[in-house]
Design a protein around this motif. Structure first.
Motif, PDB file in Angstrom:
ATOM      1  N   MET A   1       0.847  -1.195   0.000  1.00 21.27           N
ATOM      2  CA  MET A   1       0.000   0.000   0.000  1.00 21.27           C
ATOM      3  C   MET A   1       0.884   1.248   0.000  1.00 21.27           C
ATOM      4  SD  MET A   1      -3.141   1.182   0.112  1.00 21.27           S
ATOM      5  CE  MET A   1      -4.020   2.699   0.528  1.00 21.27           C
ATOM      6  N   THR A   2       0.618   2.138  -0.922  1.00 17.83           N
ATOM      7  CA  THR A   2       1.391   3.383  -0.970  1.00 17.83           C
ATOM      8  C   THR A   2       0.771   4.424  -0.054  1.00 17.83           C
ATOM      9  OG1 THR A   2       0.076   4.235  -2.821  1.00 17.83           O
ATOM     10  CG2 THR A   2       2.038   2.948  -3.364  1.00 17.83           C
ATOM     11  N   GLN A   3       1.615   5.310   0.432  1.00 21.38           N
ATOM     12  CA  GLN A   3       1.127   6.494   1.137  1.00 21.38           C
ATOM     13  C   GLN A   3       1.747   7.705   0.459  1.00 21.38           C
ATOM     14  OE1 GLN A   3       2.421   8.158   5.111  1.00 21.38           O
ATOM     15  NE2 GLN A   3       0.406   7.370   5.712  1.00 21.38           N
ATOM     16  N   ILE A   4       0.887   8.618   0.052  1.00 16.63           N
ATOM     17  CA  ILE A   4       1.342   9.805  -0.663  1.00 16.63           C
ATOM     18  C   ILE A   4       1.453  10.974   0.306  1.00 16.63           C
ATOM     19  CG2 ILE A   4       0.844  11.424  -2.533  1.00 16.63           C
ATOM     20  CD1 ILE A   4      -0.864   9.237  -3.835  1.00 16.63           C
ATOM     21  N   ALA A   5       2.588  11.666   0.221  1.00 22.67           N
ATOM     22  CA  ALA A   5       2.732  12.957   0.905  1.00 22.67           C
ATOM     23  C   ALA A   5       2.598  14.030  -0.179  1.00 22.67           C
ATOM     24  CB  ALA A   5       4.074  13.052   1.604  1.00 22.67           C
ATOM     25  N   TYR A   6       1.504  14.751  -0.138  1.00 27.18           N
ATOM     26  CA  TYR A   6       1.281  15.803  -1.127  1.00 27.18           C
ATOM     27  C   TYR A   6       2.088  17.042  -0.757  1.00 27.18           C
ATOM     28  CZ  TYR A   6      -2.510  12.889  -2.829  1.00 27.18           C
ATOM     29  OH  TYR A   6      -3.231  11.847  -3.357  1.00 27.18           O
ATOM     30  N   ILE A   7       2.792  17.585  -1.721  1.00 29.68           N
ATOM     31  CA  ILE A   7       3.591  18.795  -1.539  1.00 29.68           C
ATOM     32  C   ILE A   7       2.804  19.930  -2.182  1.00 29.68           C
ATOM     33  CG2 ILE A   7       5.840  19.874  -1.965  1.00 29.68           C
ATOM     34  CD1 ILE A   7       5.871  17.302  -0.228  1.00 29.68           C
ATOM     35  N   LEU A   8       2.136  20.708  -1.359  1.00 32.25           N
ATOM     36  CA  LEU A   8       1.177  21.700  -1.861  1.00 32.25           C
ATOM     37  C   LEU A   8       1.772  23.106  -1.837  1.00 32.25           C
ATOM     38  CD1 LEU A   8      -1.733  22.266  -2.844  1.00 32.25           C
ATOM     39  CD2 LEU A   8      -2.352  22.617  -0.440  1.00 32.25           C
ATOM     40  N   LEU A   9       1.897  23.714  -3.022  1.00 27.73           N
ATOM     41  CA  LEU A   9       2.301  25.116  -3.143  1.00 27.73           C
ATOM     42  C   LEU A   9       1.063  25.945  -3.428  1.00 27.73           C
ATOM     43  CD1 LEU A   9       5.527  24.821  -5.356  1.00 27.73           C
ATOM     44  CD2 LEU A   9       5.282  24.555  -2.877  1.00 27.73           C
ATOM     45  N   PRO A  88       7.124   9.763   8.117  1.00 31.66           N
ATOM     46  CA  PRO A  88       8.118   8.704   7.842  1.00 31.66           C
ATOM     47  C   PRO A  88       7.546   7.520   7.066  1.00 31.66           C
ATOM     48  CG  PRO A  88       7.452   8.680  10.156  1.00 31.66           C
ATOM     49  CD  PRO A  88       6.890   9.929   9.570  1.00 31.66           C
ATOM     50  N   GLU A  89       6.224   7.377   7.012  1.00 31.88           N
ATOM     51  CA  GLU A  89       5.611   6.263   6.296  1.00 31.88           C
ATOM     52  C   GLU A  89       5.314   6.602   4.829  1.00 31.88           C
ATOM     53  OE1 GLU A  89       5.328   3.358   7.799  1.00 31.88           O
ATOM     54  OE2 GLU A  89       6.250   4.342   9.541  1.00 31.88           O
ATOM     55  N   ALA A  90       5.501   7.853   4.440  1.00 32.34           N
ATOM     56  CA  ALA A  90       5.179   8.250   3.069  1.00 32.34           C
ATOM     57  C   ALA A  90       6.107   7.563   2.081  1.00 32.34           C
ATOM     58  CB  ALA A  90       5.274   9.761   2.931  1.00 32.34           C
ATOM     59  N   THR A  91       5.515   6.981   1.042  1.00 34.54           N
ATOM     60  CA  THR A  91       6.304   6.292   0.015  1.00 34.54           C
ATOM     61  C   THR A  91       6.519   7.152  -1.231  1.00 34.54           C
ATOM     62  OG1 THR A  91       4.304   5.301  -0.936  1.00 34.54           O
ATOM     63  CG2 THR A  91       5.463   4.046   0.783  1.00 34.54           C
TER      64      THR A  91
END
Length: 523
Positions: A1-9, A88-91
């Motif tokens: 399972m992926t976890q996304i960290a969104y980088i929002l500008l 730390p879990e973001a893939t």
């Protein structure tokens, strides 16, 4: 399972940012937010107050951002640092703007990202590709840019010219090949760690990019390709965006939902801030149970297809050069409007065989339509359409007829609108054909929307879009409220069609019946 960290500008619309963050974290992902330091401080306070207690949200060190400047890269790096420490879990790390919305279910995204161990960042060789269409190219790199071209245009170009005159071209870092591409990327955690390590170690490269122009299109593209094997990077963006003929980003509204949903991307930009209905539908799609979605790379072609032809006559007024010449009351114009050209041609062929003169083909649509010598005016479709009334008046003279029967594609509605303003008596016969899915796909191939045989996986979307366009064209004809508009229908009876053709040709019904018979006409 992926976890996304969104980088929002982002830099505006606090309510939309809050809603965007709540949506993107609702399926187990997280988000790091950079809010432009130039923007309203009260808006930023609202965002932090609304999202501060959410463990899946973090905030980056803010910088003052300017379009085309290093500050956009700096903001991205600050947000990456915040995200990689907080989650730390973001893939995967997905760069977004405040105008982006998901166009796929979250489960669909997981399947795509988990399918291969790779990064998604568009990268084209800076010097060998033609990615830059207009404006300066190598000057972006070899000169130092301390002024913003949009805000300080005079100083920007004066500085560049002074450096050119003084021979102040600078070298590009020897071991870094420069790539260019869309700024919207998706990177794996290991790649982000390598990029941040490279930034910490290679201050010489950072100094170089700090004074390049529009570095957000070159920095990450070049560094990623430096620290990651080429085989692990897919050269494309997962965020769909398009640009108008004026070079401005296309803005999407409610009627673009199906078009967006079926594109081979995960997010789209820019979604109109006022398109509340579209935003709601996309939010529901993101949270929906995963489904099989036909996808294809058709949006750019469909957008141009629609804006170039389907909307002409609805949003443009008449061009001034189209006023030239009047056909006049002494001439009579009969227009056969039919989408299937072979059916329109077959109908006027029946008239010609019966001795009815003045019949012509698709003179405003078909570049190869046979016409008499008109001093080279007949040589191209563009010339015929530029001065339509004057061209038709000359055509009456050349044929020696006071009545012409001309075929017309219904997409060319502006021709009818133009002739309606003339004193020339005009009657219109619309031949309404039944249209199969196969015909629509063939039409898409003929007009260059897709390659021949290239509709696998995108057929349903393409068919729906074209069917809607065909319907809109027919409705646009009705909207003209023409006094003498008649309809010959494939699904009508021969008796009904005979009355329609009789009214169109101004003859008794029994004389018109042979021309109206459906047998053989719609084959």
């Amino acid at each position: 399972m992926t976890q996304i960290a969104y980088i929002l500008l982002c830099h505006k619309d606090a309510d939309a940012i809050i809603a965007q963050a709540e949506l993107l974290t609702s399926e187990g992902d997280c988000i790091a937010i950079h809010f432009d330091k130039r923007a309203d401080a009260t808006a930023y306070a609202r965002i932090t107050e609304a999202l501060g207690a959410n463990p899946r949200v973090t905030f980056a060190k803010r910088v003052r951002c300017g379009w085309g400047e290093w500050s956009l890269v700096e903001a991205s790096l600050n947000t990456l640092r915040a995200a990689i420490e907080a989650f730390p879990e973001a893939t995967h790390f997905y760069l977004l703007s405040g105008d982006c919305m998901p166009i796929k279910p979250r489960a669909y995204m997981d399947r795509l990202l988990a399918a291969g161990d790779r990064d998604f960042i568009e990268h084209n060789d800076f010097f060998e590709s033609d990615w830059i269409k207009t404006g300066i190219k190598e000057e972006r790199l070899i000169y130092r840019h301390h002024f913003n071209e949009r805000q300080q245009k005079g100083l920007f170009y004066a500085s560049m010219e002074a450096q050119r005159r003084l021979g102040m071209e600078r070298p590009i870092p020897d071991d870094v090949r420069i790539f260019i591409g869309s700024q919207w990327w998706v990177l794996r955690r290991a790649t982000v760690e390598k990029v941040l390590a490279f930034v910490a170690e290679r201050q010489d490269v950072i100094r170089f990019f700090r004074t390049t122009w529009i570095p957000d299109e070159t920095f990450f593209q070049s560094v990623v390709m430096h620290v990651v094997a080429k085989t692990e990077v897919e050269s494309r963006t997962l965020t769909y965006l398009d640009f108008s003929d004026y070079g401005m980003p296309v803005v999407f509204y409610a009627d673009h939902f199906e078009l967006l949903r079926t594109q081979d991307h995960l997010f789209a930009r820019k979604i109109a801030g006022t398109a509340g209905g579209l935003r709601q539908k996309l939010a529901e799609l993101y949270q929906a149970k995963d489904e099989e979605i036909e996808t294809g790379d058709t949006a750019n072609a469909l957008y141009r297809y629609i804006t170039r032809r389907g909307r002409i006559g609805r949003r443009f007024t008449q061009r001034f050069w189209e006023d030239g010449g009047n056909i006049g009351r002494a001439h009579e114009l009969l227009l056969v409007v039919c989408k299937k050209w072979h059916v329109g041609q077959r109908f006027i062929g029946r008239l010609s065989e019966a001795g009815i003169g003045g019949t012509l083909g698709y003179i405003f649509d078909d570049p190869d339509c046979a016409l008499p010598d008109m001093g080279n005016l007949e040589s191209s479709r563009e010339k015929r359409g530029r001065h339509r009334r004057a061209f038709l008046k000359l055509l009456f003279t050349r044929t020696g007829s006071d009545r012409l029967i001309v075929c017309l594609d219904p997409s060319n509605i502006d021709v009818i609108r133009d002739f309606e303003q003339d004193e020339c008596p005009m009657r219109v016969l619309e031949i309404k054909c039944q249209v199969s899915d196969g015909y629509l796909l063939g039409h898409a191939e003929r007009v260059g929307l897709i390659a021949v045989g290239g509709h696998q996986g995108i057929g349903a979307t393409l068919v729906a879009t074209l069917r809607r366009e065909f319907r809109d064209e027919s409705e646009a004809l009705l909207d003209l409220n023409l006094a003498r508009l008649h309809h010959l229908r494939e699904d009508g009876s021969d008796a009904q069609n005979a009355h329609a053709v009789a009214g169109f040709l101004d003859m008794p019904v029994e004389d018109a019946a042979p021309f109206a018979r459906r047998d053989g006409l719609f084959d």
